[in-house]
Design a protein around this motif. Structure first.
Motif, PDB file in Angstrom:
ATOM      1  N   LEU A  25      -9.742 -15.159  39.328  1.00 37.22           N
ATOM      2  CA  LEU A  25     -10.671 -15.262  38.196  1.00 37.22           C
ATOM      3  C   LEU A  25     -10.070 -14.764  36.884  1.00 37.22           C
ATOM      4  CD1 LEU A  25     -13.961 -13.916  39.873  1.00 37.22           C
ATOM      5  CD2 LEU A  25     -13.259 -16.302  39.553  1.00 37.22           C
ATOM      6  N   TRP A  28      -8.944 -16.665  33.715  1.00 37.75           N
ATOM      7  CA  TRP A  28      -9.919 -17.483  32.973  1.00 37.75           C
ATOM      8  C   TRP A  28     -11.147 -16.742  32.502  1.00 37.75           C
ATOM      9  CZ3 TRP A  28      -7.212 -21.534  32.034  1.00 37.75           C
ATOM     10  CH2 TRP A  28      -6.329 -22.010  32.981  1.00 37.75           C
ATOM     11  N   MET A  29     -11.565 -15.676  33.214  1.00 41.15           N
ATOM     12  CA  MET A  29     -12.874 -15.080  32.963  1.00 41.15           C
ATOM     13  C   MET A  29     -12.720 -13.665  32.402  1.00 41.15           C
ATOM     14  SD  MET A  29     -14.881 -17.145  35.815  1.00 41.15           S
ATOM     15  CE  MET A  29     -16.102 -17.423  34.665  1.00 41.15           C
ATOM     16  N   TRP A  87     -18.053 -19.982  39.098  1.00 39.38           N
ATOM     17  CA  TRP A  87     -16.784 -19.553  39.707  1.00 39.38           C
ATOM     18  C   TRP A  87     -16.983 -19.517  41.217  1.00 39.38           C
ATOM     19  CZ3 TRP A  87     -16.933 -15.176  42.729  1.00 39.38           C
ATOM     20  CH2 TRP A  87     -17.956 -14.248  42.474  1.00 39.38           C
ATOM     21  N   GLY A  96     -15.371 -29.292  46.985  1.00 38.13           N
ATOM     22  CA  GLY A  96     -16.483 -29.907  46.265  1.00 38.13           C
ATOM     23  C   GLY A  96     -17.701 -29.022  46.087  1.00 38.13           C
ATOM     24  N   LEU A  97     -17.562 -27.736  46.435  1.00 43.49           N
ATOM     25  CA  LEU A  97     -18.738 -26.844  46.354  1.00 43.49           C
ATOM     26  C   LEU A  97     -19.222 -26.658  44.923  1.00 43.49           C
ATOM     27  CD1 LEU A  97     -18.158 -23.732  48.644  1.00 43.49           C
ATOM     28  CD2 LEU A  97     -19.814 -25.578  48.922  1.00 43.49           C
ATOM     29  N   TRP A 121     -18.608 -25.886  29.211  1.00 43.31           N
ATOM     30  CA  TRP A 121     -17.501 -25.519  28.322  1.00 43.31           C
ATOM     31  C   TRP A 121     -16.384 -24.902  29.176  1.00 43.31           C
ATOM     32  CZ3 TRP A 121     -17.999 -23.935  22.674  1.00 43.31           C
ATOM     33  CH2 TRP A 121     -19.139 -24.495  22.080  1.00 43.31           C
ATOM     34  N   HIS A 122     -15.128 -25.284  28.875  1.00 48.77           N
ATOM     35  CA  HIS A 122     -14.003 -24.608  29.544  1.00 48.77           C
ATOM     36  C   HIS A 122     -12.787 -24.678  28.644  1.00 48.77           C
ATOM     37  CE1 HIS A 122     -11.884 -28.363  30.451  1.00 48.77           C
ATOM     38  NE2 HIS A 122     -13.068 -28.884  30.722  1.00 48.77           N
ATOM     39  N   SER A 129     -11.601 -26.482  36.342  1.00 47.56           N
ATOM     40  CA  SER A 129     -12.960 -26.480  35.804  1.00 47.56           C
ATOM     41  C   SER A 129     -13.323 -27.850  35.230  1.00 47.56           C
ATOM     42  CB  SER A 129     -13.085 -25.401  34.716  1.00 47.56           C
ATOM     43  OG  SER A 129     -14.425 -25.274  34.325  1.00 47.56           O
ATOM     44  N   ARG A 135     -16.363 -35.236  37.447  1.00 47.65           N
ATOM     45  CA  ARG A 135     -16.909 -35.856  38.662  1.00 47.65           C
ATOM     46  C   ARG A 135     -18.398 -36.154  38.541  1.00 47.65           C
ATOM     47  NH1 ARG A 135     -12.740 -32.687  41.240  1.00 47.65           N
ATOM     48  NH2 ARG A 135     -13.993 -30.823  41.043  1.00 47.65           N
TER      49      ARG A 135
HETATM   50  C1  COA Z   1     -13.535 -23.773  38.454  1.00 49.45           C
HETATM   51  C2  COA Z   1     -13.624 -23.745  39.981  1.00 49.45           C
HETATM   52  C3  COA Z   1     -15.008 -23.269  40.428  1.00 49.45           C
HETATM   53  C4  COA Z   1     -13.387 -25.168  40.470  1.00 49.45           C
HETATM   54  O1  COA Z   1     -13.254 -25.132  41.884  1.00 49.45           O
HETATM   55  P1  COA Z   1     -12.843 -26.469  42.682  1.00 49.45           P
HETATM   56  O2  COA Z   1     -12.666 -26.110  44.091  1.00 49.45           O
HETATM   57  O3  COA Z   1     -11.741 -27.166  41.963  1.00 49.45           O
HETATM   58  O4  COA Z   1     -14.146 -27.372  42.474  1.00 49.45           O
HETATM   59  P2  COA Z   1     -15.045 -27.994  43.600  1.00 49.45           P
HETATM   60  O5  COA Z   1     -15.629 -26.905  44.444  1.00 49.45           O
HETATM   61  O6  COA Z   1     -16.011 -28.889  42.941  1.00 49.45           O
HETATM   62  O7  COA Z   1     -14.018 -28.799  44.501  1.00 49.45           O
HETATM   63  C5  COA Z   1     -13.325 -29.879  43.945  1.00 49.45           C
HETATM   64  C6  COA Z   1     -12.104 -30.101  44.784  1.00 49.45           C
HETATM   65  O8  COA Z   1     -12.545 -30.350  46.116  1.00 49.45           O
HETATM   66  C7  COA Z   1     -12.155 -31.675  46.493  1.00 49.45           C
HETATM   67  N1  COA Z   1     -13.273 -32.194  47.271  1.00 49.45           N
HETATM   68  C8  COA Z   1     -13.310 -32.233  48.616  1.00 49.45           C
HETATM   69  N2  COA Z   1     -14.488 -32.718  49.018  1.00 49.45           N
HETATM   70  C9  COA Z   1     -15.206 -32.978  47.891  1.00 49.45           C
HETATM   71  C10 COA Z   1     -16.513 -33.497  47.675  1.00 49.45           C
HETATM   72  N3  COA Z   1     -17.301 -33.853  48.691  1.00 49.45           N
HETATM   73  N4  COA Z   1     -16.956 -33.628  46.394  1.00 49.45           N
HETATM   74  C11 COA Z   1     -16.175 -33.277  45.359  1.00 49.45           C
HETATM   75  N5  COA Z   1     -14.915 -32.789  45.532  1.00 49.45           N
HETATM   76  C12 COA Z   1     -14.443 -32.641  46.788  1.00 49.45           C
HETATM   77  C13 COA Z   1     -11.872 -32.388  45.201  1.00 49.45           C
HETATM   78  O9  COA Z   1     -10.955 -33.436  45.387  1.00 49.45           O
HETATM   79  C14 COA Z   1     -11.293 -31.287  44.377  1.00 49.45           C
HETATM   80  O10 COA Z   1      -9.980 -30.989  44.763  1.00 49.45           O
HETATM   81  P3  COA Z   1      -8.762 -31.263  43.799  1.00 49.45           P
HETATM   82  O11 COA Z   1      -9.023 -30.470  42.537  1.00 49.45           O
HETATM   83  O12 COA Z   1      -7.627 -30.745  44.587  1.00 49.45           O
HETATM   84  O13 COA Z   1      -8.788 -32.705  43.570  1.00 49.45           O
HETATM   85  C15 COA Z   1     -12.547 -22.798  40.591  1.00 49.45           C
HETATM   86  O14 COA Z   1     -11.278 -23.293  40.272  1.00 49.45           O
HETATM   87  C16 COA Z   1     -12.672 -21.363  40.071  1.00 49.45           C
HETATM   88  O15 COA Z   1     -13.461 -20.579  40.584  1.00 49.45           O
HETATM   89  N6  COA Z   1     -11.822 -21.033  39.052  1.00 49.45           N
HETATM   90  C17 COA Z   1     -11.804 -19.689  38.498  1.00 49.45           C
HETATM   91  C18 COA Z   1     -13.029 -19.434  37.649  1.00 49.45           C
HETATM   92  C19 COA Z   1     -13.184 -20.461  36.535  1.00 49.45           C
HETATM   93  O16 COA Z   1     -12.216 -20.871  35.912  1.00 49.45           O
HETATM   94  N7  COA Z   1     -14.430 -20.873  36.296  1.00 49.45           N
HETATM   95  C20 COA Z   1     -14.753 -21.859  35.271  1.00 49.45           C
HETATM   96  C21 COA Z   1     -14.719 -21.265  33.925  1.00 49.45           C
HETATM   97  S1  COA Z   1     -15.095 -22.480  32.679  1.00 49.45           S
END
Ligand code: COA
Length: 168
Positions: A25, A28-29, A87, A96-97, A121-122, A129, A135
């Motif tokens: 985290l 970014w946070m 997050w 995809g959660l 916003w990111h 993010s 999607r």
């Molecule tokens: C931002 C964050 C929550 C995104 O998490 P993430 O796992 O990429 O997002 P999702 O849970 O939607 O999962 C999407 C991924 O799962 C995959 N996936 C698998 N099954 C899926 C489904 N049924 N639906 C959508 N995506 C799916 C996607 O292909 C994608 O993977 P990829 O990026 O390798 O292509 C995470 O990276 C995080 O906690 N980051 C640190 C905190 C942060 O930056 N927060 C945002 C601040 S603006």
């Protein structure tokens, strides 16, 4: 995956999940400091409960099999506008959660009286993010510099703004 309102009873579990997630985290946070402790978690939950009661911010736990996997928030930044932030614990990414949780929070936001727009916003460097609004069919409407918050960690200092409008 389920979403539920956070409560003060979540303090110990939230503290553990945040502490396990800190390295992931912190780039970014701004709130994710190494000294994030029991007081920080408890203080966050007091704020989360009171802002929910006031109808200004709605912090939800993202749960998997009943355990907290992350947090997603609907922040009512204007009468017609909700901003979503999220997050995940690193053990729960890539499935995809966050996208599913954000889709549910969009529906939650549009059920609030008067809300017509949802934004995400990111920082421009935060590609993980950006995948969430992309999607879900959001439109990128702006790139803003200077950013609202300091460009800590991996941030490049450009806020990307995505928006989804309520369909009539
Ligand atoms: C931002 C964050 C929550 C995104 O998490 P993430 O796992 O990429 O997002 P999702 O849970 O939607 O999962 C999407 C991924 O799962 C995959 N996936 C698998 N099954 C899926 C489904 N049924 N639906 C959508 N995506 C799916 C996607 O292909 C994608 O993977 P990829 O990026 O390798 O292509 C995470 O990276 C995080 O906690 N980051 C640190 C905190 C942060 O930056 N927060 C945002 C601040 S603006």
């Amino acid at each position: 995956m389920e979403l539920r309102k956070l409560s003060e009873a979540d303090a110990a579990e939230l503290l553990r999940v945040v502490r396990e997630s800190l390295a992931h985290l912190r780039p970014w946070m701004p709130w994710a400091h190494v000294d994030y402790d029991a007081e920080a978690a408890a203080g966050f939950l007091v704020m989360a409960v009171s802002t929910w009661e006031r109808g200004t911010m709605f912090h939800h736990a993202i749960t998997v099999d009943g355990a907290i996997a992350g947090v997603i928030t609907a922040d009512r930044t204007d009468h017609d506008l909700v901003e979503i932030g999220y997050w995940l614990h690193p053990a729960h990414t890539g499935r995809g959660l966050a996208t599913k949780a954000a889709a549910e929070l969009v529906e939650f936001a549009f059920r609030l009286d008067g809300v017509r727009r949802v934004q995400i916003w990111h920082d421009a460097a935060n590609l993980a993010s950006s995948g969430v609004p992309r999607r879900l069919g959001f439109t990128e409407i702006d790139r803003r510099t200077p950013p609202r918050e300091p460009a800590i960690g991996n941030r490049v200092g450009v806020d990307v703004v995505w928006e989804l409008k309520k369909q009539d």
